[in-house]
Motif scaffolding. Sequence first.
Motif, PDB file in Angstrom:
ATOM      1  N   UNK A   1       9.233  11.267  -9.491  1.00 26.31           N
ATOM      2  CA  UNK A   1      10.113  10.120  -9.260  1.00 26.31           C
ATOM      3  C   UNK A   1      10.912   9.773 -10.499  1.00 26.31           C
ATOM      4  N   UNK A   2      12.143   9.324 -10.241  1.00 28.86           N
ATOM      5  CA  UNK A   2      12.954   8.839 -11.357  1.00 28.86           C
ATOM      6  C   UNK A   2      12.444   7.454 -11.734  1.00 28.86           C
ATOM      7  N   UNK A   3      12.738   7.034 -12.952  1.00 28.56           N
ATOM      8  CA  UNK A   3      12.326   5.705 -13.393  1.00 28.56           C
ATOM      9  C   UNK A   3      12.954   4.615 -12.526  1.00 28.56           C
ATOM     10  N   UNK A   4      14.184   4.872 -12.084  1.00 25.06           N
ATOM     11  CA  UNK A   4      14.865   3.899 -11.221  1.00 25.06           C
ATOM     12  C   UNK A   4      14.130   3.737  -9.884  1.00 25.06           C
ATOM     13  N   UNK A   5      13.686   4.889  -9.340  1.00 22.52           N
ATOM     14  CA  UNK A   5      12.967   4.852  -8.053  1.00 22.52           C
ATOM     15  C   UNK A   5      11.610   4.146  -8.205  1.00 22.52           C
ATOM     16  N   UNK A   6      10.928   4.424  -9.312  1.00 19.34           N
ATOM     17  CA  UNK A   6       9.655   3.734  -9.564  1.00 19.34           C
ATOM     18  C   UNK A   6       9.872   2.223  -9.677  1.00 19.34           C
ATOM     19  N   UNK A   7      10.943   1.834 -10.367  1.00 17.88           N
ATOM     20  CA  UNK A   7      11.237   0.414 -10.549  1.00 17.88           C
ATOM     21  C   UNK A   7      11.502  -0.261  -9.206  1.00 17.88           C
ATOM     22  N   UNK A   8      12.160   0.457  -8.296  1.00 15.43           N
ATOM     23  CA  UNK A   8      12.431  -0.095  -6.967  1.00 15.43           C
ATOM     24  C   UNK A   8      11.128  -0.397  -6.230  1.00 15.43           C
ATOM     25  N   UNK A   9      10.184   0.550  -6.293  1.00 12.42           N
ATOM     26  CA  UNK A   9       8.900   0.368  -5.620  1.00 12.42           C
ATOM     27  C   UNK A   9       8.097  -0.756  -6.271  1.00 12.42           C
ATOM     28  N   UNK A  10       8.142  -0.834  -7.605  1.00 14.51           N
ATOM     29  CA  UNK A  10       7.427  -1.905  -8.299  1.00 14.51           C
ATOM     30  C   UNK A  10       8.033  -3.272  -7.977  1.00 14.51           C
ATOM     31  N   UNK A  11       9.374  -3.336  -7.894  1.00 13.37           N
ATOM     32  CA  UNK A  11      10.042  -4.588  -7.518  1.00 13.37           C
ATOM     33  C   UNK A  11       9.636  -5.001  -6.112  1.00 13.37           C
ATOM     34  N   UNK A  12       9.567  -4.009  -5.215  1.00 13.44           N
ATOM     35  CA  UNK A  12       9.180  -4.288  -3.832  1.00 13.44           C
ATOM     36  C   UNK A  12       7.753  -4.839  -3.760  1.00 13.44           C
ATOM     37  N   UNK A  13       6.869  -4.222  -4.550  1.00 14.90           N
ATOM     38  CA  UNK A  13       5.481  -4.718  -4.600  1.00 14.90           C
ATOM     39  C   UNK A  13       5.457  -6.152  -5.102  1.00 14.90           C
ATOM     40  N   UNK A  14       6.225  -6.442  -6.136  1.00 13.16           N
ATOM     41  CA  UNK A  14       6.276  -7.792  -6.680  1.00 13.16           C
ATOM     42  C   UNK A  14       6.790  -8.807  -5.671  1.00 13.16           C
ATOM     43  N   UNK A  15       7.837  -8.421  -4.912  1.00  6.65           N
ATOM     44  CA  UNK A  15       8.387  -9.327  -3.898  1.00  6.65           C
ATOM     45  C   UNK A  15       7.344  -9.653  -2.831  1.00  6.65           C
TER      46      UNK A  15
ATOM     47  N   UNK B   1       0.832  -1.210   0.000  1.00 13.45           N
ATOM     48  CA  UNK B   1       0.000   0.000   0.000  1.00 13.45           C
ATOM     49  C   UNK B   1       0.863   1.256   0.000  1.00 13.45           C
ATOM     50  N   UNK B   2       1.922   1.237   0.821  1.00 14.56           N
ATOM     51  CA  UNK B   2       2.808   2.403   0.902  1.00 14.56           C
ATOM     52  C   UNK B   2       3.482   2.692  -0.439  1.00 14.56           C
ATOM     53  N   UNK B   3       4.025   1.647  -1.073  1.00 12.41           N
ATOM     54  CA  UNK B   3       4.707   1.834  -2.359  1.00 12.41           C
ATOM     55  C   UNK B   3       3.730   2.294  -3.437  1.00 12.41           C
ATOM     56  N   UNK B   4       2.524   1.716  -3.446  1.00 11.72           N
ATOM     57  CA  UNK B   4       1.525   2.100  -4.440  1.00 11.72           C
ATOM     58  C   UNK B   4       1.110   3.562  -4.271  1.00 11.72           C
ATOM     59  N   UNK B   5       0.938   4.010  -3.017  1.00 11.06           N
ATOM     60  CA  UNK B   5       0.549   5.400  -2.752  1.00 11.06           C
ATOM     61  C   UNK B   5       1.655   6.366  -3.155  1.00 11.06           C
ATOM     62  N   UNK B   6       2.917   5.980  -2.884  1.00 11.97           N
ATOM     63  CA  UNK B   6       4.038   6.838  -3.263  1.00 11.97           C
ATOM     64  C   UNK B   6       4.108   7.022  -4.778  1.00 11.97           C
ATOM     65  N   UNK B   7       3.907   5.902  -5.505  1.00  9.16           N
ATOM     66  CA  UNK B   7       3.923   5.988  -6.970  1.00  9.16           C
ATOM     67  C   UNK B   7       2.764   6.853  -7.461  1.00  9.16           C
TER      68      UNK B   7
END
Length: 292
Positions: free
Chosen positions: A158-172, A145-151
């Motif tokens: 956000x940089x694309x790298x930062x977005x990718x980090x949050x998306x990876x975290x959601x996937x994990x 929820x936190x990562x989705x709200x931040x995005x």
Amino acid sequence: AMVIVDQSGKIALVNTQAQKLFGYTDMELVGKSVDDLVPQRFHHIHTQHRENYFADPRVRPMGAGMELYGIRKDGQEFPVEISLSPLETEEGTLISAAIRDISERKQVEANLRKALERERELNDLKSRFVSMVSHEFRTPLASIQSSAELIQLYSDRMSEERKAEHLDLIGEHVTHLASLLEDVLTLGKAQVIGVEFKPERIDLAAFCQQIVKDMQLIAHKHEIVLSLEVSTCDQIHADSKLLSKALKNLLSNAIKYSPKTPLVWFTANCTETEVSFSIRDQGIGVPPAEQQ
């Protein structure tokens, strides 16, 4: 079985069922002390019970609330239930004892107690499991929820790298939640139809490497160090799903409770007759008082 006894405790008469129950012939029992049909450790109290009964002879059960036992000619003990009745004769009052072997009933009662105890253990396990799973679900859900709200709120900054980090975290975390859900379903299925055991030939090295690969996805900063000592057995006979689930649960715990070091050690050791798996971490461990 019927056994009739005089005031001195001598057997005056028995029926055929008593002979069968205790393993004696009629001639062996008549004139014998009734104490010989009772285990030695109960002789003293049995004599006292008999004296008390003759002081107040009436129809009643013997030793109400007590565990009563008989002993056969071959020394085998068995639980009994005894009803006493006075018999008035010209020679005086006799005791008529109706004796029932309750071994089967005792076995049923013991089985019921075991079943009830097992049911209590399972209910306690289910309660603890539900509590644990509820807690385990909250953490990854909160992170998702936190990562989705931040995005959602800061995507434009956000940089694309930062977005990718949050998306990876959601996937994990989604992978972790799916694993937890599988655990819940496995427990429910096991209780309804039992655990299915489907052994097959498994390439041990490839099996362990795949487990490490799967777990490394949710290990974050931890590194799983795999050590294979399996030269004596390339393949094993096991249920890959059940074994994988057990090892992944242990690795998950090792990762979760190893905050001070990034290393978790996973070892498979094989001999000619067995395979042993070892998972080691540098967490706080289990207190000595709780280890047993």
